[in-house]
Design an enzyme around this catalytic site. Structure first.
Site, PDB file in Angstrom:
ATOM      1  N   LYS A  65       0.968  -1.110   0.469  1.00 44.62           N
ATOM      2  CA  LYS A  65       0.020  -0.063  -0.308  1.00 44.62           C
ATOM      3  C   LYS A  65       1.129   1.375   0.306  1.00 44.62           C
ATOM      4  O   LYS A  65       0.263   2.752  -0.534  1.00 44.62           O
ATOM      5  CB  LYS A  65      -0.959   0.295   1.106  1.00 44.62           C
ATOM      6  CG  LYS A  65      -1.639  -0.879   1.168  1.00 44.62           C
ATOM      7  CD  LYS A  65      -3.075  -1.214   1.891  1.00 44.62           C
ATOM      8  CE  LYS A  65      -3.676  -2.137   2.151  1.00 44.62           C
ATOM      9  NZ  LYS A  65      -5.451  -2.312   2.828  1.00 44.62           N
ATOM     10  N   ASP A  77      -6.567  13.357  -2.714  1.00 43.55           N
ATOM     11  CA  ASP A  77      -6.252  13.703  -2.073  1.00 43.55           C
ATOM     12  C   ASP A  77      -5.873  13.314  -1.034  1.00 43.55           C
ATOM     13  O   ASP A  77      -4.742  13.262   0.069  1.00 43.55           O
ATOM     14  CB  ASP A  77      -7.104  15.099  -1.801  1.00 43.55           C
ATOM     15  CG  ASP A  77      -7.105  15.909  -0.090  1.00 43.55           C
ATOM     16  OD1 ASP A  77      -6.206  16.436  -0.478  1.00 43.55           O
ATOM     17  OD2 ASP A  77      -7.719  15.622   0.694  1.00 43.55           O
ATOM     18  N   ASP A 101      -9.520   2.762   2.140  1.00 45.18           N
ATOM     19  CA  ASP A 101      -9.438   2.220   3.611  1.00 45.18           C
ATOM     20  C   ASP A 101     -10.216   2.591   4.327  1.00 45.18           C
ATOM     21  O   ASP A 101     -10.865   1.736   5.677  1.00 45.18           O
ATOM     22  CB  ASP A 101      -8.181   1.900   3.668  1.00 45.18           C
ATOM     23  CG  ASP A 101      -7.727   0.130   3.593  1.00 45.18           C
ATOM     24  OD1 ASP A 101      -8.053  -0.208   2.987  1.00 45.18           O
ATOM     25  OD2 ASP A 101      -6.628   0.617   3.593  1.00 45.18           O
ATOM     26  N   ASN A 149       3.794   1.313  17.608  1.00 46.65           N
ATOM     27  CA  ASN A 149       4.301   1.130  16.670  1.00 46.65           C
ATOM     28  C   ASN A 149       5.274   0.589  17.780  1.00 46.65           C
ATOM     29  O   ASN A 149       5.922   0.560  18.370  1.00 46.65           O
ATOM     30  CB  ASN A 149       4.473   1.296  15.637  1.00 46.65           C
ATOM     31  CG  ASN A 149       4.697   0.759  14.300  1.00 46.65           C
ATOM     32  OD1 ASN A 149       3.574  -0.109  14.413  1.00 46.65           O
ATOM     33  ND2 ASN A 149       5.673   0.660  13.966  1.00 46.65           N
ATOM     34  N   ARG A 150       5.619  -0.960  17.085  1.00 49.19           N
ATOM     35  CA  ARG A 150       6.839  -1.704  17.090  1.00 49.19           C
ATOM     36  C   ARG A 150       8.585  -0.585  17.106  1.00 49.19           C
ATOM     37  O   ARG A 150       9.206  -0.794  17.680  1.00 49.19           O
ATOM     38  CB  ARG A 150       7.381  -3.020  16.719  1.00 49.19           C
ATOM     39  CG  ARG A 150       6.456  -4.275  17.140  1.00 49.19           C
ATOM     40  CD  ARG A 150       6.085  -4.577  18.615  1.00 49.19           C
ATOM     41  NE  ARG A 150       5.328  -5.630  19.271  1.00 49.19           N
ATOM     42  CZ  ARG A 150       5.079  -5.520  20.434  1.00 49.19           C
ATOM     43  NH1 ARG A 150       5.788  -5.149  21.250  1.00 49.19           N
ATOM     44  NH2 ARG A 150       3.512  -6.192  20.698  1.00 49.19           N
ATOM     45  N   ARG A 154       8.584   4.720  13.350  1.00 43.21           N
ATOM     46  CA  ARG A 154       7.528   5.674  12.480  1.00 43.21           C
ATOM     47  C   ARG A 154       5.865   5.559  13.036  1.00 43.21           C
ATOM     48  O   ARG A 154       5.854   6.271  12.386  1.00 43.21           O
ATOM     49  CB  ARG A 154       7.206   3.926  11.777  1.00 43.21           C
ATOM     50  CG  ARG A 154       7.918   3.444  10.637  1.00 43.21           C
ATOM     51  CD  ARG A 154       8.311   1.758  10.557  1.00 43.21           C
ATOM     52  NE  ARG A 154       6.426   1.952   9.471  1.00 43.21           N
ATOM     53  CZ  ARG A 154       6.723   2.103   8.251  1.00 43.21           C
ATOM     54  NH1 ARG A 154       7.275   2.525   7.712  1.00 43.21           N
ATOM     55  NH2 ARG A 154       5.538   1.382   8.195  1.00 43.21           N
TER      56      ARG A 154
END
Length: 267
Positions: A65, A77, A101, A149-150, A154
Protein backbone atom coordinates in the site's frame (compact mmCIF):
# COMPACT_ATOMS: atom_id res chain seq x y z
CA UNK A 1 -14.80 -8.30 -20.26
CA UNK A 2 -13.28 -5.69 -17.96
CA UNK A 3 -10.26 -6.98 -16.04
CA UNK A 4 -9.62 -6.21 -12.36
CA UNK A 5 -7.33 -7.70 -9.74
CA UNK A 6 -6.06 -7.54 -6.20
CA UNK A 7 -2.29 -7.58 -5.65
CA UNK A 8 -0.60 -8.66 -2.44
CA UNK A 9 1.51 -11.25 -0.65
CA UNK A 10 0.14 -13.63 0.48
CA UNK A 11 -3.01 -13.31 -1.62
CA UNK A 12 -4.46 -16.79 -2.18
CA UNK A 13 -6.79 -16.35 0.82
CA UNK A 14 -8.26 -13.07 -0.49
CA UNK A 15 -12.04 -12.69 -0.47
CA UNK A 16 -11.89 -9.74 -2.85
CA UNK A 17 -12.68 -11.74 -6.02
CA UNK A 18 -15.80 -13.15 -4.36
CA UNK A 19 -16.85 -9.73 -3.04
CA UNK A 20 -16.50 -7.97 -6.39
CA UNK A 21 -18.26 -10.78 -8.21
CA UNK A 22 -21.21 -10.30 -5.84
CA UNK A 23 -21.18 -6.54 -6.37
CA UNK A 24 -21.05 -6.94 -10.16
CA UNK A 25 -24.02 -9.32 -10.06
CA UNK A 26 -26.13 -6.57 -8.49
CA UNK A 27 -25.76 -4.54 -11.69
CA UNK A 28 -25.38 -7.35 -14.26
CA UNK A 29 -21.81 -6.23 -14.91
CA UNK A 30 -19.49 -8.79 -16.47
CA UNK A 31 -16.00 -8.57 -15.04
CA UNK A 32 -12.90 -10.67 -14.57
CA UNK A 33 -11.45 -10.06 -11.09
CA UNK A 34 -8.56 -12.19 -9.94
CA UNK A 35 -5.94 -12.37 -7.18
CA UNK A 36 -2.33 -11.82 -8.26
CA UNK A 37 0.55 -12.72 -5.96
CA UNK A 38 3.13 -9.93 -5.84
CA UNK A 39 5.67 -8.84 -3.24
CA UNK A 40 7.49 -5.55 -3.03
CA UNK A 41 10.16 -6.69 -5.51
CA UNK A 42 7.70 -8.06 -8.07
CA UNK A 43 4.76 -5.66 -7.82
CA UNK A 44 5.89 -3.20 -10.52
CA UNK A 45 6.44 -5.84 -13.23
CA UNK A 46 3.27 -7.69 -12.21
CA UNK A 47 1.23 -4.49 -12.52
CA UNK A 48 2.85 -3.74 -15.88
CA UNK A 49 1.90 -7.20 -17.17
CA UNK A 50 -1.65 -6.74 -15.86
CA UNK A 51 -1.83 -3.38 -17.66
CA UNK A 52 -0.69 -4.94 -20.95
CA UNK A 53 -3.42 -7.57 -20.57
CA UNK A 54 -6.08 -4.88 -20.36
CA UNK A 55 -6.33 -4.28 -16.63
CA UNK A 56 -8.47 -1.25 -15.85
CA UNK A 57 -8.66 -1.34 -12.05
CA UNK A 58 -6.96 -2.97 -9.12
CA UNK A 59 -6.87 -3.24 -5.36
CA UNK A 60 -3.62 -3.34 -3.41
CA UNK A 61 -3.12 -5.01 -0.04
CA UNK A 62 -0.22 -5.97 2.24
CA UNK A 63 2.64 -5.26 1.85
CA UNK A 64 2.19 -2.92 -1.12
CA UNK A 65 0.00 0.00 0.00
CA UNK A 66 2.85 2.41 0.60
CA UNK A 67 4.67 1.36 -2.61
CA UNK A 68 1.70 1.66 -4.94
CA UNK A 69 1.68 5.45 -4.99
CA UNK A 70 5.05 5.55 -6.75
CA UNK A 71 3.49 3.74 -9.74
CA UNK A 72 0.67 6.28 -10.11
CA UNK A 73 0.60 9.37 -12.30
CA UNK A 74 -1.87 11.03 -9.91
CA UNK A 75 -3.18 10.50 -6.39
CA UNK A 76 -6.45 11.46 -4.75
CA UNK A 77 -6.21 13.95 -1.92
CA UNK A 78 -6.82 11.29 0.71
CA UNK A 79 -4.21 8.95 -0.77
CA UNK A 80 -1.68 11.76 -0.98
CA UNK A 81 -2.31 12.85 2.60
CA UNK A 82 -1.98 9.41 4.15
CA UNK A 83 0.73 8.06 1.84
CA UNK A 84 -1.21 4.86 1.23
CA UNK A 85 -2.93 3.50 -1.90
CA UNK A 86 -5.29 0.53 -1.96
CA UNK A 87 -7.20 1.30 -5.19
CA UNK A 88 -5.84 1.83 -8.69
CA UNK A 89 -7.96 3.31 -11.47
CA UNK A 90 -6.80 3.26 -15.09
CA UNK A 91 -7.27 6.74 -16.60
CA UNK A 92 -6.07 6.99 -20.20
CA UNK A 93 -2.59 5.47 -20.28
CA UNK A 94 -1.80 5.93 -16.58
CA UNK A 95 -2.79 4.70 -13.14
CA UNK A 96 -4.48 6.97 -10.63
CA UNK A 97 -4.27 5.98 -6.96
CA UNK A 98 -6.86 6.31 -4.21
CA UNK A 99 -7.35 5.04 -0.66
CA UNK A 100 -10.72 3.65 0.41
CA UNK A 101 -9.57 1.94 3.63
CA UNK A 102 -10.46 4.86 5.88
CA UNK A 103 -13.95 5.23 4.47
CA UNK A 104 -14.44 1.48 4.78
CA UNK A 105 -13.47 1.52 8.44
CA UNK A 106 -15.78 4.41 9.31
CA UNK A 107 -18.74 2.75 7.57
CA UNK A 108 -18.16 -0.47 9.50
CA UNK A 109 -17.69 1.29 12.84
CA UNK A 110 -21.09 2.90 12.26
CA UNK A 111 -22.56 -0.54 11.56
CA UNK A 112 -21.29 -1.70 14.96
CA UNK A 113 -22.51 1.42 16.76
CA UNK A 114 -18.97 2.64 17.47
CA UNK A 115 -18.41 6.40 17.42
CA UNK A 116 -15.09 7.90 16.34
CA UNK A 117 -16.12 11.50 17.00
CA UNK A 118 -14.85 12.77 20.35
CA UNK A 119 -13.29 9.37 21.02
CA UNK A 120 -9.94 8.77 22.64
CA UNK A 121 -8.34 6.32 20.20
CA UNK A 122 -5.33 4.01 20.35
CA UNK A 123 -4.02 2.86 16.95
CA UNK A 124 -1.66 -0.12 16.99
CA UNK A 125 0.59 -0.09 13.93
CA UNK A 126 1.90 2.52 11.51
CA UNK A 127 1.97 0.80 8.11
CA UNK A 128 -0.04 1.56 4.99
CA UNK A 129 -3.45 0.51 6.29
CA UNK A 130 -2.75 2.18 9.64
CA UNK A 131 -1.94 5.44 7.92
CA UNK A 132 -5.18 5.39 5.95
CA UNK A 133 -7.38 4.74 8.97
CA UNK A 134 -5.45 7.22 11.14
CA UNK A 135 -6.32 10.08 8.81
CA UNK A 136 -9.93 8.89 8.56
CA UNK A 137 -10.28 8.76 12.34
CA UNK A 138 -8.74 12.21 12.67
CA UNK A 139 -11.07 13.61 10.00
CA UNK A 140 -14.03 11.96 11.76
CA UNK A 141 -13.30 14.05 14.84
CA UNK A 142 -11.37 11.78 17.19
CA UNK A 143 -10.60 13.80 20.31
CA UNK A 144 -7.17 12.21 20.82
CA UNK A 145 -5.25 9.73 18.69
CA UNK A 146 -2.35 7.74 20.11
CA UNK A 147 -0.14 5.75 17.71
CA UNK A 148 1.93 2.82 18.97
CA UNK A 149 4.26 0.78 16.81
CA UNK A 150 7.16 -1.59 17.37
CA UNK A 151 9.33 0.92 15.52
CA UNK A 152 8.93 4.14 17.47
CA UNK A 153 10.17 6.34 14.62
CA UNK A 154 7.34 5.18 12.34
CA UNK A 155 4.77 5.90 15.03
CA UNK A 156 6.21 9.37 15.55
CA UNK A 157 6.25 10.09 11.81
CA UNK A 158 2.56 9.18 11.52
CA UNK A 159 1.59 11.20 14.59
CA UNK A 160 3.48 14.22 13.22
CA UNK A 161 1.68 13.93 9.86
CA UNK A 162 -1.80 14.09 11.39
CA UNK A 163 -3.66 17.37 11.80
CA UNK A 164 -5.63 16.14 14.82
CA UNK A 165 -4.12 15.95 18.32
CA UNK A 166 -1.94 12.87 17.91
CA UNK A 167 0.85 11.40 19.98
CA UNK A 168 3.28 8.55 19.46
CA UNK A 169 3.71 6.05 22.26
CA UNK A 170 6.26 3.30 22.79
CA UNK A 171 4.59 -0.08 23.00
CA UNK A 172 5.93 -0.79 26.49
CA UNK A 173 4.51 2.47 27.89
CA UNK A 174 0.89 1.72 27.02
CA UNK A 175 0.31 0.00 30.35
CA UNK A 176 0.47 3.43 31.97
CA UNK A 177 -2.30 4.90 29.79
CA UNK A 178 -5.88 5.06 31.07
CA UNK A 179 -8.54 3.11 29.18
CA UNK A 180 -9.29 4.23 25.62
CA UNK A 181 -12.69 4.55 23.95
CA UNK A 182 -11.48 2.73 20.83
CA UNK A 183 -8.47 0.50 20.17
CA UNK A 184 -7.74 -0.32 16.51
CA UNK A 185 -5.26 -3.05 15.61
CA UNK A 186 -3.57 -2.34 12.29
CA UNK A 187 -0.52 -4.55 12.87
CA UNK A 188 0.17 -7.76 10.96
CA UNK A 189 0.94 -9.64 14.18
CA UNK A 190 -2.10 -11.88 13.85
CA UNK A 191 -0.87 -13.33 10.57
CA UNK A 192 1.99 -15.10 12.38
CA UNK A 193 -0.43 -17.09 14.55
CA UNK A 194 1.22 -15.99 17.81
CA UNK A 195 -0.66 -14.82 20.89
CA UNK A 196 -1.38 -11.08 20.99
CA UNK A 197 -0.19 -9.23 24.08
CA UNK A 198 -2.46 -6.24 24.67
CA UNK A 199 -1.80 -3.38 27.08
CA UNK A 200 -4.67 -4.42 29.35
CA UNK A 201 -4.68 -1.18 31.34
CA UNK A 202 -5.62 0.63 28.14
CA UNK A 203 -8.80 -1.43 27.76
CA UNK A 204 -11.80 -1.01 30.02
CA UNK A 205 -15.46 -1.93 30.18
CA UNK A 206 -16.36 0.90 27.79
CA UNK A 207 -13.58 0.21 25.24
CA UNK A 208 -14.42 -0.94 21.72
CA UNK A 209 -11.70 -3.01 20.03
CA UNK A 210 -11.44 -3.41 16.26
CA UNK A 211 -8.99 -5.46 14.19
CA UNK A 212 -8.47 -4.50 10.56
CA UNK A 213 -7.82 -8.18 9.81
CA UNK A 214 -10.45 -10.92 9.75
CA UNK A 215 -10.64 -14.67 10.11
CA UNK A 216 -7.65 -16.44 11.66
CA UNK A 217 -5.53 -13.31 11.47
CA UNK A 218 -7.89 -11.46 13.85
CA UNK A 219 -8.50 -14.22 16.38
CA UNK A 220 -5.56 -13.55 18.69
CA UNK A 221 -6.30 -9.83 19.03
CA UNK A 222 -10.03 -10.36 19.51
CA UNK A 223 -9.41 -13.03 22.14
CA UNK A 224 -7.03 -10.71 23.99
CA UNK A 225 -9.54 -7.84 23.79
CA UNK A 226 -12.34 -9.95 25.23
CA UNK A 227 -10.07 -11.28 27.98
CA UNK A 228 -9.18 -7.69 28.88
CA UNK A 229 -12.87 -6.84 29.32
CA UNK A 230 -13.58 -4.82 26.16
CA UNK A 231 -17.28 -4.04 25.70
CA UNK A 232 -17.14 -5.12 22.05
CA UNK A 233 -14.49 -6.76 19.84
CA UNK A 234 -14.95 -6.73 16.05
CA UNK A 235 -12.95 -8.07 13.14
CA UNK A 236 -12.39 -6.21 9.88
CA UNK A 237 -14.51 -8.28 7.51
CA UNK A 238 -17.08 -5.49 7.33
CA UNK A 239 -14.33 -2.98 6.59
CA UNK A 240 -13.07 -5.23 3.79
CA UNK A 241 -16.52 -5.24 2.19
CA UNK A 242 -17.04 -1.50 2.68
CA UNK A 243 -13.67 -0.46 1.24
CA UNK A 244 -14.32 -2.80 -1.69
CA UNK A 245 -17.65 -1.07 -2.29
CA UNK A 246 -15.88 2.29 -2.40
CA UNK A 247 -13.40 0.90 -4.94
CA UNK A 248 -16.21 -0.60 -7.00
CA UNK A 249 -17.94 2.80 -7.11
CA UNK A 250 -14.74 4.46 -8.35
CA UNK A 251 -14.48 1.94 -11.19
CA UNK A 252 -18.13 1.62 -12.20
CA UNK A 253 -19.83 4.80 -11.00
CA UNK A 254 -22.37 2.83 -8.96
CA UNK A 255 -22.29 2.00 -5.25
CA UNK A 256 -23.28 -1.59 -4.43
CA UNK A 257 -25.32 -2.83 -1.48
CA UNK A 258 -22.90 -4.18 1.13
CA UNK A 259 -25.22 -5.74 3.72
CA UNK A 260 -26.19 -8.88 1.72
CA UNK A 261 -22.58 -9.44 0.64
CA UNK A 262 -21.31 -9.23 4.21
CA UNK A 263 -24.10 -11.53 5.40
CA UNK A 264 -23.14 -14.10 2.76
CA UNK A 265 -19.49 -13.99 3.83
CA UNK A 266 -20.41 -14.36 7.49
CA UNK A 267 -22.65 -17.26 6.61
Amino acid sequence: MNRYAVFGQPIAHSLSPRIHAAFAAQFDIALDYRAIEAGRDTFAPALAAFTRDGGCGANVTLPLKEDAGALCAALSDRARRCGSVNTLVRVGDAWHGDSTDGAGLLHDLTRHGIEARDARVLLLGAGGAARAVAFALADAGARELFVANRTQARAQALADALDAPARARAWDTLQREPAFDLVVNATSAGHSGDAFVLPCAAIGATTACYDLSYGNAARAFLAAARAAGARVACDGLGMLVEQAAESFALWHGRHPHTTPVLAALRG
